[in-house]
Design an enzyme around this catalytic site. Structure first.
Site, short mmCIF file in Angstrom:
data_model
loop_
_atom_site.label_atom_id
_atom_site.label_comp_id
_atom_site.label_asym_id
_atom_site.label_seq_id
_atom_site.Cartn_x
_atom_site.Cartn_y
_atom_site.Cartn_z
N PHE A 128 16.80 -54.12 -14.18
CA PHE A 128 17.18 -52.97 -15.15
C PHE A 128 18.38 -53.31 -15.94
O PHE A 128 19.43 -53.79 -15.09
CB PHE A 128 17.14 -51.70 -14.73
N ASP A 197 19.27 -50.19 -5.81
CA ASP A 197 18.91 -49.17 -6.69
C ASP A 197 17.60 -48.36 -6.43
O ASP A 197 16.43 -48.92 -6.38
CB ASP A 197 18.88 -49.72 -8.12
N TYR A 222 16.24 -37.77 -12.28
CA TYR A 222 15.53 -37.48 -13.39
C TYR A 222 14.08 -37.93 -13.55
O TYR A 222 13.22 -37.63 -14.21
CB TYR A 222 15.98 -37.61 -14.91
N LYS A 223 13.65 -39.04 -12.64
CA LYS A 223 12.41 -39.42 -12.54
C LYS A 223 11.55 -38.78 -11.56
O LYS A 223 11.14 -37.66 -11.76
CB LYS A 223 12.60 -40.97 -12.26
N ARG A 369 3.13 -49.21 -19.47
CA ARG A 369 3.56 -48.77 -18.28
C ARG A 369 3.01 -47.51 -17.83
O ARG A 369 3.42 -46.43 -18.67
CB ARG A 369 5.10 -48.91 -17.96
#
Length: 410
Positions: A128, A197, A222-223, A369
């Site tokens: 990322f 990560d 938050y995911k 996605r």
């Protein structure tokens, strides 16, 4: 699986996994199939009440006394332990607060301090972007040389100069799940530390931080943890590293005696030394409430449901939209909790799907996605998603000029 089999197969699988259907623990709009929980998790039912209590009663009525009477001061570690139950970390090894970028910056400096005689940080070129930026920045600060390798190449690239290996547990584009136990063991055999990560794995699948002797890890709230937009991140420091952990951002919350207001920093014992500044209490308490959505469910239960859902979605997309170029791994053990495919008009597809109530997301240059947050999705939802995708393509809705990427501000 043929298109005619989809409904019956979905019904059978939903009945088989009924015990782990937690849709009633989340507040989702009617008529929406939400496949973007890997970017922003859905709202758990307990969060609005928890936030209202934090605002009206704790902040509004009890004011500053809430740091003691409502446990605000202890929240970063208390919520850290709640996250730990989902990622396989015993209590006292995770602290919550700040952003993933800050936590990664902090963890990389700690890794450099643990291996001061080594000069290389090894990472994947497709990580990322924020991870790449932070790695490059810290490398400049500590004198590391950044080297890139694919996950398959990591083992062969581990040499005596490698101080740290930094990787995402799940590829944010394809959903490929990396071999955390194997890579960690190989890095340790070569004398390196590993920083993982967990943004796309925590809350979706077992991680086993303690079991696999991970050194340091970071992740967002938050995911799949459903903590809300901008929810605070967390940092994991294995207990064996606490005494040697160097906090490159030594804020007053991480001081051994924070209220002594000493002029010289002295790190607190244990995971508290990874604390930085005053935590964002409202979002921290929202995350704490969100994590209760997992009550009564093990992360292994979540994984079993997730694998069934992603396997079914992959099969459904292949059956209904055979031209889709699936990029998520077919083998269960290699797949995170998402299904992705390539298409030259990927951005338009995502926008057209959202207009019809199927919310996924786009990753440049050409990836659609579809994130699968197992607790609040059903196999029937995924039939709807696949059929909606077919309809969008057949009607050419994805070619709407308003959704040309030329019109997108990035």
């Amino acid at each position: 699986m043929t298109t005619d089999d989809l409904d019956a197969r979905a019904a059978a699988l939903d009945a088989q996994h009924a015990a782990t259907d937690l849709r009633d623990r989340f507040l989702l709009p009617d008529g929406v199939v939400y496949l973007d929980g890997n970017s922003l998790g859905a709202l758990p039912v307990g969060v609005p009440e928890a936030v209202e209590s934090a605002v009206r009663e704790q902040w509004g009525r009890d004011l500053i006394g809430s740091w003691n009477t409502h446990g605000w001061w202890d929240a970063p570690e208390r919520v850290g332990d709640a996250v730990g139950r989902l990622v396989g970390a015993a209590p006292g090894q995770i602290v919550v607060g700040d952003s993933t970028s800050v936590r990664l910056h902090q963890s990389l400096h700690a890794a450099a301090a643990l291996r001061p005689d080594r000069s290389v940080v090894l990472t994947e070129p497709g990580s990322f972007p924020t991870d790449q930026y932070v790695i490059a920045g810290v490398a400049t600060q500590v004198g590391w040389r950044v080297e890139h390798a694919t996950p398959a190449e990591i083992g062969a690239r581990l040499g005596s100069e490698v101080a740290a290996v930094v990787l995402s547990h799940v590829d944010y584009r394809t959903g490929e799940l990396l071999d955390l136990p194997g890579i960690t063991a190989a890095a340790h055999d070569a004398g390196a530390v590993v920083v993982w990560d967990l943004c796309h794995s925590a809350g979706a699948l077992p991680v086993g931080l303690d079991e696999h002797d991970v050194d340091l890890a970071v992740g967002c709230g938050y995911k799949y943890l459903n903590g809300g937009p901008g929810a605070p991140a967390y940092g994991y420091v294995a207990a064996r590293h606490h005494a040697a952990f160097v906090n490159v951002v030594p804020g007053w919350n991480g001081h051994a005696e924070p209220f002594a207001m000493a002029g010289v920093y002295r790190g607190a014992p244990g995971i508290a030394r990874a604390r930085i500044g005053t935590p964002p209490m409202l979002s921290l308490l929202a995350l704490e409430a969100a994590l209760r959505a997992f009550d009564g469910l093990t992360i292994d239960d979540v994984r079993v449901r997730s694998l069934s859902l992603t396997r079914f979605l992959r099969d459904a997309v292949a059956a209904v939209v055979p031209e889709a170029a699936l990029v998520s791994p077919e083998v269960d053990r290699l797949r995170g909790s998402q299904v992705a495919f390539r298409h030259p008009d990927a951005y338009g597809i995502v926008q057209a799907l959202a207009a019809r109530g199927v919310v996924g997301d786009f990753r440049t240059p050409d990836i659609v996605r579809l994130g699968v947050a197992a607790p609040y999705l059903t196999h029937a939802d995924l039939v709807t998603a696949a059929r909606t995708l077919r309809d969008v393509l057949d009607r050419g809705e994805h070619l709407n000029p308003a959704w040309s990427r030329r019109n997108v501000v990035t």
